[in-house]
Design a protein around this motif. Structure first.
Motif, PDB file in Angstrom:
ATOM      1  N   UNK A 149       0.823  -1.207   0.000  1.00  0.00           N
ATOM      2  CA  UNK A 149       0.000   0.000   0.000  1.00  0.00           C
ATOM      3  C   UNK A 149       0.862   1.263   0.000  1.00  0.00           C
ATOM      4  N   UNK A 150       1.940   1.246   0.745  1.00  0.00           N
ATOM      5  CA  UNK A 150       2.869   2.389   0.772  1.00  0.00           C
ATOM      6  C   UNK A 150       3.384   2.667  -0.637  1.00  0.00           C
ATOM      7  N   UNK A 151       3.861   1.623  -1.289  1.00  0.00           N
ATOM      8  CA  UNK A 151       4.435   1.792  -2.624  1.00  0.00           C
ATOM      9  C   UNK A 151       3.372   2.138  -3.658  1.00  0.00           C
ATOM     10  N   UNK A 152       2.200   1.503  -3.575  1.00  0.00           N
ATOM     11  CA  UNK A 152       1.119   1.809  -4.515  1.00  0.00           C
ATOM     12  C   UNK A 152       0.666   3.263  -4.402  1.00  0.00           C
ATOM     13  N   UNK A 153       0.750   3.820  -3.206  1.00  0.00           N
ATOM     14  CA  UNK A 153       0.331   5.211  -2.990  1.00  0.00           C
ATOM     15  C   UNK A 153       1.379   6.210  -3.483  1.00  0.00           C
ATOM     16  N   UNK A 154       2.596   5.728  -3.774  1.00  0.00           N
ATOM     17  CA  UNK A 154       3.646   6.633  -4.231  1.00  0.00           C
ATOM     18  C   UNK A 154       4.594   7.087  -3.138  1.00  0.00           C
ATOM     19  N   UNK A 155       4.450   6.514  -1.946  1.00  0.00           N
ATOM     20  CA  UNK A 155       5.375   6.839  -0.858  1.00  0.00           C
ATOM     21  C   UNK A 155       6.635   5.993  -0.983  1.00  0.00           C
ATOM     22  N   UNK A 156       7.597   6.224  -0.121  1.00  0.00           N
ATOM     23  CA  UNK A 156       8.892   5.549  -0.170  1.00  0.00           C
ATOM     24  C   UNK A 156       9.022   4.630   1.037  1.00  0.00           C
ATOM     25  N   UNK A 157       9.326   3.356   0.796  1.00  0.00           N
ATOM     26  CA  UNK A 157       9.625   2.441   1.890  1.00  0.00           C
ATOM     27  C   UNK A 157      11.058   2.730   2.324  1.00  0.00           C
ATOM     28  N   UNK A 158      11.207   3.322   3.503  1.00  0.00           N
ATOM     29  CA  UNK A 158      12.522   3.750   3.987  1.00  0.00           C
ATOM     30  C   UNK A 158      13.260   2.636   4.720  1.00  0.00           C
ATOM     31  N   UNK A 159      12.524   1.717   5.346  1.00  0.00           N
ATOM     32  CA  UNK A 159      13.145   0.622   6.095  1.00  0.00           C
ATOM     33  C   UNK A 159      12.074  -0.399   6.431  1.00  0.00           C
ATOM     34  N   UNK A 160      12.522  -1.629   6.682  1.00  0.00           N
ATOM     35  CA  UNK A 160      11.605  -2.682   7.115  1.00  0.00           C
ATOM     36  C   UNK A 160      12.370  -3.634   8.011  1.00  0.00           C
ATOM     37  N   UNK A 161      11.722  -4.023   9.120  1.00  0.00           N
ATOM     38  CA  UNK A 161      12.399  -4.889  10.080  1.00  0.00           C
ATOM     39  C   UNK A 161      11.359  -5.726  10.825  1.00  0.00           C
TER      40      UNK A 161
END
Length: 174
Positions: A32-44
């Motif tokens: 959803x973050x990526x589909x909205x055009x936002x940037x995935x900054x980190x994932x853990x």
């Protein structure tokens, strides 16, 4: 009309049992973050350990490349559910209405079972933080009904993005 402003979002999954391959809730948020055009900054992914969760939140709060932190998991009532406490350990201000609005959204889907969620939101170090339940459905509801709108600069009459630059204004005053 205003132009879209992407924000940089980190996703933290809290689970004693899930790894990246089984992290459906984290996957839901990332998509959803990526589909909205936002940037995935980190994932853990971290276990349900309050100090570890709070430590990761503090690390990301201190990172100027992260505007928003979304955690999923650990918001329930069991003894191992400590994500809310970890969030509150780092909040400077709590966004009380986030939990209320999330409950209203959840009521439409799961009825009175919505009372078992302790979803919450807050602000620390100029960063927004939101603790969401660990189910993909709850993550969809939080994103689709609340966060997608509040993290969109075009959303009127107001949104989180337009006040993001002002979250730290008290630190600039002398």
């Amino acid at each position: 009309m205003r132009e879209f402003i992407p924000v940089r979002i980190a996703v933290l999954t809290v689970s004693d049992t899930r790894g990246l391959a089984e992290d459906r809730s984290g996957d839901t948020l990332v998509q959803r973050i990526e589909d909205a055009g936002h940037i995935l900054a980190a994932r853990h992914i971290l276990p349900d350990e309050r100090d570890q969760i709070a430590g990761q939140l503090r690390e990301w709060i201190a990172d100027p490349g992260i505007d928003v932190i979304l955690s999923t998991g650990g918001t329930g009532l069991t003894g191992r559910d400590v994500t809310v406490e970890a969030h509150r350990d780092v909040y400077e201000k709590e966004i009380e209405a986030f939990g209320t609005v999330f409950t209203l959204v959840s009521m439409k889907k799961i009825g009175t079972s919505a009372v078992q969620s302790r979803a919450c939101g807050g602000v620390a170090g100029g960063t927004y933080l939101f603790a969401l339940p660990g189910s993909p459905g709850a993550c969809k509801d939080a994103w689709d009904e609340i966060l997608s709108l509040q993290l969109d600069y075009r959303h009127m009459p107001c949104n989180f993005v337009e006040i993001l630059p002002r979250l730290e204004e008290h630190r600039r005053r002398k």
